[in-house]
Design a protein around this motif. Structure first.
Motif, PDB file in Angstrom:
ATOM      1  N   ARG A 104       0.825  -1.214   0.000  1.00 54.16           N
ATOM      2  CA  ARG A 104       0.000   0.000   0.000  1.00 54.16           C
ATOM      3  C   ARG A 104       0.860   1.266   0.000  1.00 54.16           C
ATOM      4  N   GLY A 105       1.907   1.279   0.808  1.00 53.01           N
ATOM      5  CA  GLY A 105       2.792   2.440   0.871  1.00 53.01           C
ATOM      6  C   GLY A 105       3.513   2.669  -0.440  1.00 53.01           C
ATOM      7  N   MET A 106       3.923   1.600  -1.084  1.00 49.92           N
ATOM      8  CA  MET A 106       4.610   1.728  -2.371  1.00 49.92           C
ATOM      9  C   MET A 106       3.659   2.280  -3.429  1.00 49.92           C
ATOM     10  N   LEU A 107       2.410   1.889  -3.365  1.00 48.96           N
ATOM     11  CA  LEU A 107       1.418   2.405  -4.299  1.00 48.96           C
ATOM     12  C   LEU A 107       1.204   3.902  -4.079  1.00 48.96           C
ATOM     13  N   TYR A 108       1.109   4.332  -2.823  1.00 47.95           N
ATOM     14  CA  TYR A 108       0.953   5.748  -2.518  1.00 47.95           C
ATOM     15  C   TYR A 108       2.161   6.543  -3.014  1.00 47.95           C
ATOM     16  N   ASP A 109       3.360   6.001  -2.819  1.00 42.24           N
ATOM     17  CA  ASP A 109       4.572   6.663  -3.289  1.00 42.24           C
ATOM     18  C   ASP A 109       4.548   6.836  -4.806  1.00 42.24           C
ATOM     19  N   LEU A 110       4.158   5.795  -5.510  1.00 41.56           N
ATOM     20  CA  LEU A 110       4.113   5.843  -6.962  1.00 41.56           C
ATOM     21  C   LEU A 110       3.085   6.859  -7.449  1.00 41.56           C
ATOM     22  N   VAL A 111       1.909   6.856  -6.845  1.00 41.74           N
ATOM     23  CA  VAL A 111       0.861   7.793  -7.248  1.00 41.74           C
ATOM     24  C   VAL A 111       1.302   9.230  -6.987  1.00 41.74           C
ATOM     25  N   PHE A 112       1.907   9.485  -5.833  1.00 42.47           N
ATOM     26  CA  PHE A 112       2.380  10.837  -5.536  1.00 42.47           C
ATOM     27  C   PHE A 112       3.421  11.274  -6.559  1.00 42.47           C
ATOM     28  N   ALA A 113       4.357  10.400  -6.882  1.00 41.99           N
ATOM     29  CA  ALA A 113       5.400  10.750  -7.848  1.00 41.99           C
ATOM     30  C   ALA A 113       4.806  11.045  -9.220  1.00 41.99           C
ATOM     31  N   LEU A 114       3.876  10.239  -9.656  1.00 42.79           N
ATOM     32  CA  LEU A 114       3.259  10.469 -10.965  1.00 42.79           C
ATOM     33  C   LEU A 114       2.474  11.778 -11.000  1.00 42.79           C
ATOM     34  N   VAL A 115       1.733  12.058  -9.956  1.00 46.63           N
ATOM     35  CA  VAL A 115       0.959  13.301  -9.895  1.00 46.63           C
ATOM     36  C   VAL A 115       1.897  14.505  -9.846  1.00 46.63           C
ATOM     37  N   TRP A 116       2.957  14.421  -9.066  1.00 51.70           N
ATOM     38  CA  TRP A 116       3.898  15.539  -8.954  1.00 51.70           C
ATOM     39  C   TRP A 116       4.562  15.842 -10.303  1.00 51.70           C
ATOM     40  N   VAL A 117       5.043  14.801 -10.967  1.00 49.37           N
ATOM     41  CA  VAL A 117       5.707  14.994 -12.256  1.00 49.37           C
ATOM     42  C   VAL A 117       4.726  15.542 -13.288  1.00 49.37           C
ATOM     43  N   ALA A 118       3.498  15.042 -13.296  1.00 49.87           N
ATOM     44  CA  ALA A 118       2.490  15.544 -14.231  1.00 49.87           C
ATOM     45  C   ALA A 118       2.157  17.006 -13.936  1.00 49.87           C
ATOM     46  N   PHE A 119       2.070  17.359 -12.655  1.00 50.77           N
ATOM     47  CA  PHE A 119       1.782  18.739 -12.256  1.00 50.77           C
ATOM     48  C   PHE A 119       2.888  19.690 -12.712  1.00 50.77           C
ATOM     49  N   VAL A 120       4.133  19.324 -12.439  1.00 48.21           N
ATOM     50  CA  VAL A 120       5.251  20.185 -12.825  1.00 48.21           C
ATOM     51  C   VAL A 120       5.348  20.280 -14.345  1.00 48.21           C
ATOM     52  N   ASP A 121       5.153  19.186 -15.030  1.00 48.45           N
ATOM     53  CA  ASP A 121       5.199  19.196 -16.489  1.00 48.45           C
ATOM     54  C   ASP A 121       4.119  20.114 -17.054  1.00 48.45           C
ATOM     55  N   ALA A 122       2.903  20.002 -16.535  1.00 48.51           N
ATOM     56  CA  ALA A 122       1.802  20.857 -17.008  1.00 48.51           C
ATOM     57  C   ALA A 122       2.077  22.325 -16.682  1.00 48.51           C
ATOM     58  N   LEU A 123       2.637  22.569 -15.525  1.00 47.86           N
ATOM     59  CA  LEU A 123       2.964  23.930 -15.117  1.00 47.86           C
ATOM     60  C   LEU A 123       3.939  24.575 -16.099  1.00 47.86           C
ATOM     61  N   PHE A 124       4.963  23.843 -16.465  1.00 49.35           N
ATOM     62  CA  PHE A 124       5.970  24.397 -17.357  1.00 49.35           C
ATOM     63  C   PHE A 124       5.548  24.375 -18.823  1.00 49.35           C
ATOM     64  N   ARG A 125       4.588  23.572 -19.168  1.00 42.19           N
ATOM     65  CA  ARG A 125       4.103  23.573 -20.556  1.00 42.19           C
ATOM     66  C   ARG A 125       3.066  24.661 -20.805  1.00 42.19           C
ATOM     67  N   PHE A 126       2.171  24.879 -19.823  1.00 45.66           N
ATOM     68  CA  PHE A 126       1.010  25.733 -20.070  1.00 45.66           C
ATOM     69  C   PHE A 126       0.982  27.042 -19.283  1.00 45.66           C
ATOM     70  N   VAL A 127       1.696  27.139 -18.186  1.00 39.53           N
ATOM     71  CA  VAL A 127       1.610  28.327 -17.343  1.00 39.53           C
ATOM     72  C   VAL A 127       2.810  29.253 -17.550  1.00 39.53           C
ATOM     73  N   PHE A 128       3.998  28.702 -17.466  1.00 42.84           N
ATOM     74  CA  PHE A 128       5.195  29.530 -17.583  1.00 42.84           C
ATOM     75  C   PHE A 128       5.529  29.797 -19.043  1.00 42.84           C
ATOM     76  N   PRO A 129       6.177  30.924 -19.301  1.00 46.19           N
ATOM     77  CA  PRO A 129       6.548  31.225 -20.691  1.00 46.19           C
ATOM     78  C   PRO A 129       7.579  30.225 -21.216  1.00 46.19           C
ATOM     79  N   PRO A 130       7.644  30.061 -22.529  1.00 50.09           N
ATOM     80  CA  PRO A 130       8.557  29.063 -23.097  1.00 50.09           C
ATOM     81  C   PRO A 130      10.038  29.363 -22.880  1.00 50.09           C
ATOM     82  N   SER A 131      10.357  30.567 -22.448  1.00 47.62           N
ATOM     83  CA  SER A 131      11.763  30.927 -22.260  1.00 47.62           C
ATOM     84  C   SER A 131      12.242  30.704 -20.822  1.00 47.62           C
TER      85      SER A 131
END
Length: 76
Positions: free
Chosen positions: A16-43
């Motif tokens: 169960r703990g390993m599953l929570y760790d994996l889900v948190f990591a996937l959500v965090w990476v997706a969040f940061v990726d979306a932030l830098f793709r759609f919110v911050f300027p390309p430069s």
């Protein structure tokens, strides 16, 4: 006890703990990726992207620490 048996036992004990760790990591990476793709300027500087990714480590521990504290308060 072979290494495969040890690995199997470890996964069974912490499944169960390993599953929570994996889900948190996937959500965090997706969040940061979306932030830098759609919110911050390309430069944006590349180091800022990696800094946000690295910020996932304290975010992980902070999230689960606060979750643990909330559960403890709820039990009181």
């Amino acid at each position: 006890m072979s290494i495969v048996d040890r690995l199997r036992e470890h996964v069974e004990d912490n499944q169960r703990g390993m599953l929570y760790d994996l889900v948190f990591a996937l959500v965090w990476v997706a969040f940061v990726d979306a932030l830098f793709r759609f919110v911050f300027p390309p430069s944006y500087p590349e180091w800022a992207f990696y800094l946000f990714m690295l910020a996932g480590i304290p975010a992980y521990f902070g999230f689960f620490w606060s979750l643990k504290m909330a559960k403890a308060q709820q039990q009181e």
